[in-house]
Design an enzyme around this catalytic site. Structure first.
Site, PDB file in Angstrom:
ATOM      1  CB  VAL A 146      28.252  40.908  50.280  1.00 37.43           C
ATOM      2  CG1 VAL A 146      29.527  40.153  50.677  1.00 37.43           C
ATOM      3  CG2 VAL A 146      28.194  41.473  48.939  1.00 37.43           C
TER       4      VAL A 146
ATOM      5  CB  ILE B 117      39.036  38.304  39.863  1.00 32.86           C
ATOM      6  CG1 ILE B 117      37.833  38.068  38.706  1.00 32.86           C
ATOM      7  CG2 ILE B 117      40.165  38.083  39.337  1.00 32.86           C
ATOM      8  CD1 ILE B 117      37.845  38.982  37.717  1.00 32.86           C
TER       9      ILE B 117
ATOM     10  CE  LYS C  53      34.224  46.948  42.482  1.00 37.01           C
ATOM     11  NZ  LYS C  53      33.439  46.501  41.756  1.00 37.01           N
TER      12      LYS C  53
END
Ligand code: NAP
Ligand code: HSE
Length: 434
Positions: free
Chosen positions: A14, A136, A205
């Protein structure tokens, strides 16, 4: 034009993606924001490591504290993962009044309450769009776009690795271990990947989404969590013959008049007619029902370098604008507005079930199983004993009507002890999306 100086902790999948994306679209972002985003330091574990995305040696250090404390750094980006050191990094930055961007759902799940309290205390914001569902923008959706709704249902395919594995097992008949290795190679999986395949990452999550949707911080220990290790080719194929696809779902349900919220992660049979059944490979989707808006759907890549970098860039933009305008908390990271929030104990949750038993093919077998279910007031909606398995033991598939989890669990424990049962039963919930 103003300038915001970034100190990034972590230059892996990332971190490298963010560095690369800033190189590609930094000028575009600067022209849109009126602020230039400049990376001034990057902390990594090993400065000599060969990196897919090259980061200039002059920026690299192994000392995260020197990055956080660097007076030039006015925005800290935590992309190292883990919960111990990462917590120290985030707290150290917030204490200095420096805003923090993180993609670390494990950290938020474990220490979210403490970190949001620290952010508020020190007047520095904490941004976490990349923590859930990769590219998203679901955090913004729940926190901002749907602010005028009570969220009654949320179903998420929120782990890219598991969805990638289940998709390739179904479409290619591929083996679990082989596909997991591919997911690791592609940068989708956590370290260790048990976090993915045992459902913990999805639970982190789902807990974050449930907390935002319902206004109290959901304790991860209260989230019933099942992974996908026990999902076999056999179940994927039988589910397909019955018109279903197996997906790992994060489920958040609030029933009318019921105070506790169901928050759980489990593999489920999703009807092929439902849109979530066709979310494949590394893609994620979150299906949200609000009492005003009705049903909504958010879809995109759920893991990997670029998708996650895109979400981090969105947070960098918000943080840069906040720094530019001097507004410390333009969008509060999390507002605990529900004092009486509680999570429904899983044993009281009601669901339909797919049950696959491996049984001795002899008279009376079905009657014994049906008797146990009958005594537990559990109804059978259909029974299939597929042809072509005429060996010592045969598969017996039962589709079960709505039943409480505890009743089903106890009945299954009794069924498992029957002499006619050969091998471990498979029990998978069937989601009706009502
Ligand atoms: P990664 O590839 O393993 O990268 C971790 C980075 O942190 C590496 O650059 C590592 O340095 C560095 N690091 C580790 N310990 C350090 C320490 N003590 N001091 C300084 N640097 C240290 O992991 P990743 O996939 O980028 O994930 C990073 C975070 O993003 C995690 O919280 C993850 O859950 C989250 N996330 C990942 C994805 C994804 O698709 N991968 C998606 C969404 C969110 P070295 O490079 O020298 O080893
Ligand atoms: N390991 C995670 C996944 C990364 O596979 O979804 C994205 O959060």
């Amino acid at each position: 034009m103003g300038q915001v100086n970034l100190g990034i902790i972590g230059g892996g999948t990332v971190g490298g993606g963010v560095f690369q994306a800033l190189r590609r679209n930094g000028a575009l972002m600067a022209s849109r924001l009126g602020v230039e985003l400049r990376v001034v330091r990057v902390a990594v574990r090993d400065v000599r490591k060969a990196r897919a995305v090259k980061i200039p040696a002059a920026l690299l250090t192994t000392d995260w504290q020197s990055v956080v404390n660097d007076p030039r750094v006015n925005l800290v980006v935590e992309l190292m993962g883990g919960t111990t050191l990462a917590r120290q990094v985030v707290l150290a930055a917030l204490r200095l009044g420096k805003p923090v961007v993180t993609a670390n759902k494990a950290l938020l799940s474990a220490h979210g309450e403490e970190l949001f309290a620290a952010a508020q205390k020190h007047g520095a914001n904490l941004y976490y769009e990349a923590s859930v569902a990769g590219g998203i923008p679901i955090i913004k959706v729940l926190r901002e776009a749907l602010i005028g709704n009570q969220i009654t249902r949320l179903y998420g395919i929120v782990n890219g690795t598991c969805n990638y594995i289940l998709t390739r097992m179904k479409l290619e008949g591929a083996g679990f271990a082989e596909v997991l290795a591919d997911a690791q190679r592609l940068g989708y999986a956590e370290t260790p990947p048990d976090l993915d395949v045992d459902g913990h990452d999805a639970a982190h999550k789902t807990g974050i989404l449930a907390s935002l949707a319902h206004g109290f911080w959901v304790n991860p220990r209260q989230i019933h969590t099942e992974g996908i290790r026990h999902i076999t080719q056999l179940d994927i194929q039988f589910a397909g013959q019955l018109g279903y696809t197996i997906k790992l779902l994060g489920v958040v349900k609030k029933h009318d008049g019921q105070r506790p919220v169901q928050v759980a992660v489990y593999p489920a049979l999703v009807p092929n007619s439902h849109v979530l059944a066709s979310v494949n490979h590394v893609f994620n989707a979150v299906y949200v029902r609000g009492d005003v808006v009705g049903d909504t759907l958010y879809y995109g890549r759920g893991a990997g370098q670029d998708a996650t970098a895109s979400a981090v860039l969105s947070d960098l933009a918000d943080a840069a604008l906040d720094l530019k305008t001097g507004v410390k908390s333009r969008v509060a990271p999390f507002v605990p507005h529900e004092r009486d929030g509680a999570v429904l104990p899983m044993d009281t949750a009601v669901s339909r079930y797919y049950l696959r038993l491996s049984v001795a093919d002899r008279p009376g077998t079905l009657a014994r199983i049906a008797a146990i279910l009958g005594r537990a007031h559990i109804g059978i909606s259909s029974v299939i004993q597929p042809e072509g398995h005429e060996v010592e033991s045969v598969p017996l598939i039962l589709m079960i009507h709505d039943a409480p989890n505890a009743a089903m669990r106890r009945a299954l424990a009794q069924i498992s002890k029957l002499a006619v049962i050969k091998g471990a039963p498979a029990m998978i919930r069937v989601e009706s999306f009502e």
